[in-house]
Design a protein around this motif. Structure first.
Motif, PDB file in Angstrom:
ATOM      1  N   ILE A 114       0.834  -1.199   0.000  1.00 14.13           N
ATOM      2  CA  ILE A 114       0.000   0.000   0.000  1.00 14.13           C
ATOM      3  C   ILE A 114       0.869   1.249   0.000  1.00 14.13           C
ATOM      4  O   ILE A 114       0.641   2.199  -0.757  1.00 14.13           O
ATOM      5  CB  ILE A 114      -0.951   0.006   1.210  1.00 14.13           C
ATOM      6  N   ARG A 115       1.884   1.256   0.839  1.00 17.24           N
ATOM      7  CA  ARG A 115       2.777   2.416   0.892  1.00 17.24           C
ATOM      8  C   ARG A 115       3.493   2.623  -0.440  1.00 17.24           C
ATOM      9  O   ARG A 115       3.715   3.764  -0.874  1.00 17.24           O
ATOM     10  CB  ARG A 115       3.776   2.246   2.034  1.00 17.24           C
ATOM     11  N   ALA A 116       3.839   1.521  -1.107  1.00 12.32           N
ATOM     12  CA  ALA A 116       4.477   1.634  -2.419  1.00 12.32           C
ATOM     13  C   ALA A 116       3.521   2.258  -3.432  1.00 12.32           C
ATOM     14  O   ALA A 116       3.929   3.095  -4.248  1.00 12.32           O
ATOM     15  CB  ALA A 116       4.928   0.256  -2.902  1.00 12.32           C
ATOM     16  N   ARG A 117       2.232   1.872  -3.375  1.00 15.01           N
ATOM     17  CA  ARG A 117       1.259   2.465  -4.293  1.00 15.01           C
ATOM     18  C   ARG A 117       1.123   3.958  -4.038  1.00 15.01           C
ATOM     19  O   ARG A 117       1.049   4.760  -4.972  1.00 15.01           O
ATOM     20  CB  ARG A 117      -0.120   1.811  -4.109  1.00 15.01           C
ATOM     21  N   LEU A 118       1.075   4.353  -2.784  1.00 18.62           N
ATOM     22  CA  LEU A 118       0.911   5.769  -2.456  1.00 18.62           C
ATOM     23  C   LEU A 118       2.131   6.574  -2.869  1.00 18.62           C
ATOM     24  O   LEU A 118       2.004   7.696  -3.363  1.00 18.62           O
ATOM     25  CB  LEU A 118       0.640   5.922  -0.957  1.00 18.62           C
ATOM     26  N   ARG A 119       3.324   5.989  -2.699  1.00 20.07           N
ATOM     27  CA  ARG A 119       4.535   6.680  -3.149  1.00 20.07           C
ATOM     28  C   ARG A 119       4.510   6.857  -4.657  1.00 20.07           C
ATOM     29  O   ARG A 119       4.887   7.901  -5.186  1.00 20.07           O
ATOM     30  CB  ARG A 119       5.789   5.899  -2.743  1.00 20.07           C
TER      31      ARG A 119
END
Length: 233
Positions: A114-119
């Motif tokens: 999820i954090r990778a998608r947001l980045r």
């Protein structure tokens, strides 16, 4: 700035509870749903940053829902499913999912994805919403490609990310490592397959000859290069 909103659609209450607790602890806001009908009704009032979607839903076809989310909502979609077969993963990615996680999973991996998608969503400064190249116009605000005669075809959020990466760096080699860094996701066979699927679909929508594409060229062993002349507005 409020915390990112993650929606969870899964008919298993234990999965919903576990993901809700883990994501809340990680600093996300969450909303959980057991039925697609409730989930789609909620989307009329909220705009999630990431949607976690199970494919085995009691009231709808999960793959069809993913496709609607990608095309109509422009949402970042991560499939979480017990379907581990290659054909299911490929179908999910082809229909517009940004990532695919199989059950059972490590909750820490879900948080990382999820954090990778947001980045990825925040990474590239947007030069504009409309790009013109070689007789085509890409309208990123409405996820459509328009040809020289005005005919339009839609593309998914995941396809938009790849197309934008090419259009932001025309006539420059983009390696797989650079794509992974820019777009997020876990490096490896799953990411490579996702990129292959998205690039293949973009070539089809651009009317490319798969054996001799003119715009998106594969440089074997190195990456890809976009050969068009691009202008933004």
């Amino acid at each position: 700035m409020s915390e990112p909103l993650v929606t969870i659609l899964d008919d298993e209450p234990e999965i919903r509870q576990m993901l809700g607790e883990v994501l809340t602890e990680a600093g996300f806001r969450t909303q959980s749903f057991a039925r697609a009908r409730e989930f789609e009704a909620a989307l009329k009032h909220v705009t999630p940053d990431v949607c976690l979607v199970d494919l085995s839903l009691p009231d709808t076809d999960g793959l069809a829902l993913v496709h609607r989310l990608a095309l109509e909502q422009g949402a970042s979609v991560i499939i979480i499913s017990g379907r581990a077969q290659v054909q299911d993963r490929v179908a999910g990615l082809e229909l517009g999912a940004d990532d695919y996680i199989t059950k059972p999973f490590d909750p820490a991996e879900v948080v990382a994805r999820i954090r990778a998608r947001l980045r990825s969503n925040r990474a590239t400064p947007k030069a504009g919403n409309t790009a013109r190249f070689n007789g085509w116009t890409a309208h990123f605000e409405r996820y459509t490609l328009e040809n020289a005669t005005g005919d339009e075809t839609t593309f998914s959020h995941a396809e938009a990310e790849v197309l934008r990466l090419f259009l932001d760096s025309p006539k420059r080699l983009i390696s797989r490592a650079q794509m992974q860094e820019s777009l997020g996701g876990a490096a490896g066979e799953s990411f490579d397959r996702a990129m292959d699927v998205r690039i293949s679909r973009l070539r089809t929508k651009l009317g490319e000859d798969p054996k001799n594409p003119r715009l998106i060229k594969t440089i074997y062993g190195a990456g890809y290069i976009f050969l068009g002349d691009v202008s933004w507005s």
